[in-house]
Design an enzyme around this catalytic site. Sequence first.
Site, PDB file in Angstrom:
ATOM      1  N   GLU A 146       7.916 -10.016 -20.716  1.00  0.00           N
ATOM      2  CA  GLU A 146       8.003  -9.477 -22.080  1.00  0.00           C
ATOM      3  C   GLU A 146       8.204 -10.614 -23.085  1.00  0.00           C
ATOM      4  OE1 GLU A 146       9.864  -5.089 -20.964  1.00  0.00           O
ATOM      5  OE2 GLU A 146      11.233  -6.699 -21.478  1.00  0.00           O
ATOM      6  N   GLY A 172      14.704  -2.868 -17.848  1.00  0.00           N
ATOM      7  CA  GLY A 172      13.687  -2.543 -16.840  1.00  0.00           C
ATOM      8  C   GLY A 172      13.294  -3.763 -16.011  1.00  0.00           C
ATOM      9  N   ALA A 217      13.316  -1.623 -26.447  1.00  0.00           N
ATOM     10  CA  ALA A 217      14.483  -2.506 -26.376  1.00  0.00           C
ATOM     11  C   ALA A 217      15.680  -1.696 -25.907  1.00  0.00           C
ATOM     12  CB  ALA A 217      14.779  -3.120 -27.734  1.00  0.00           C
TER      13      ALA A 217
HETATM   14  C1  5RP Z   1      12.314  -3.469 -19.955  1.00  0.00           C
HETATM   15  C2  5RP Z   1      12.825  -3.376 -21.324  1.00  0.00           C
HETATM   16  C3  5RP Z   1      12.724  -2.064 -22.024  1.00  0.00           C
HETATM   17  O1  5RP Z   1      12.023  -2.233 -23.205  1.00  0.00           O
HETATM   18  C4  5RP Z   1      14.098  -1.539 -22.317  1.00  0.00           C
HETATM   19  O2  5RP Z   1      14.838  -1.465 -21.110  1.00  0.00           O
HETATM   20  C5  5RP Z   1      14.057  -0.153 -22.971  1.00  0.00           C
HETATM   21  O3  5RP Z   1      13.632   0.801 -22.051  1.00  0.00           O
HETATM   22  P1  5RP Z   1      13.442   2.325 -22.420  1.00  0.00           P
HETATM   23  O4  5RP Z   1      12.299   2.406 -23.364  1.00  0.00           O
HETATM   24  O5  5RP Z   1      13.149   2.977 -21.088  1.00  0.00           O
HETATM   25  O6  5RP Z   1      14.717   2.837 -23.031  1.00  0.00           O
HETATM   26  O7  5RP Z   1      13.316  -4.308 -21.906  1.00  0.00           O
HETATM   27  O8  5RP Z   1      12.597  -4.715 -19.367  1.00  0.00           O
END
Ligand code: 5RP
Length: 220
Positions: free
Chosen positions: A101, A95, A81
């Site tokens: 998701e 991401g 998250a």
């Molecule tokens: C992707 C997401 C990821 O879970 C979120 O961006 C966290 O990324 P990271 O683990 O690289 O910090 O929601 O859409």
Amino acid sequence: MTEAKRLAAEKAIEYVEDGMIVGVGTGSTVAYFIDALGRMADRIRGAVSSSEQSTERLRRHGIEVLDLNSTGPLALYVDGADECDPHKRLIKGGGAALTREKIIAEASERFVCIVDPSKCVDVLGRFPLPVEVIPMARSLVARRILERTGGQPVWRMDASERGVVTDNGNAILDVHGLEITDPVALESELNQIPGVVSVGLFARRPADIVIIGSEPPRVL
Ligand code: 5RP
């Protein structure tokens, strides 16, 4: 924070049972989880993936990637998250994988969220809220978000300054300047705007368990 991400991901492996089909999220924290899952690839039935990026990594570990339409409900979903509040409500989508998701989270009995301590906040909104939109509705949705929330929507660009295209062929608006005191209401309101595919607020279906990477990991 990489070590904290790895520690959270390793702890999440404890929730994986033999014979499971595991829902798998996207991001750098999940990459550690996939690597750990790879060590037990022969003990699980496979995975349902939330992105092309995770699919590729799962396959590299010899884990079969299955279609959610053929698996039915999943027992477990593990994802990272961008922000997490004390009620386990989340902002996700950094991401750009938020729609898939959200689908997998909804299909799963247990959602285990893995984060490093920097993701924990009292009130969501410091991280710009990602919203996936149908390309032709991008400007319309941006205007409606500004009118209804006061937040500043910004069209997400890639490194070459081209609009980011999601795995579903859509665009992302990142909404800055929000202080989200009622995430369930905001999620519902934004979902109503025509052209919105999904909102990166996971409040109506929050995480069930949050693992914060530390030595030892903290489990909420
Ligand atoms: C992707 C997401 C990821 O879970 C979120 O961006 C966290 O990324 P990271 O683990 O690289 O910090 O929601 O859409």
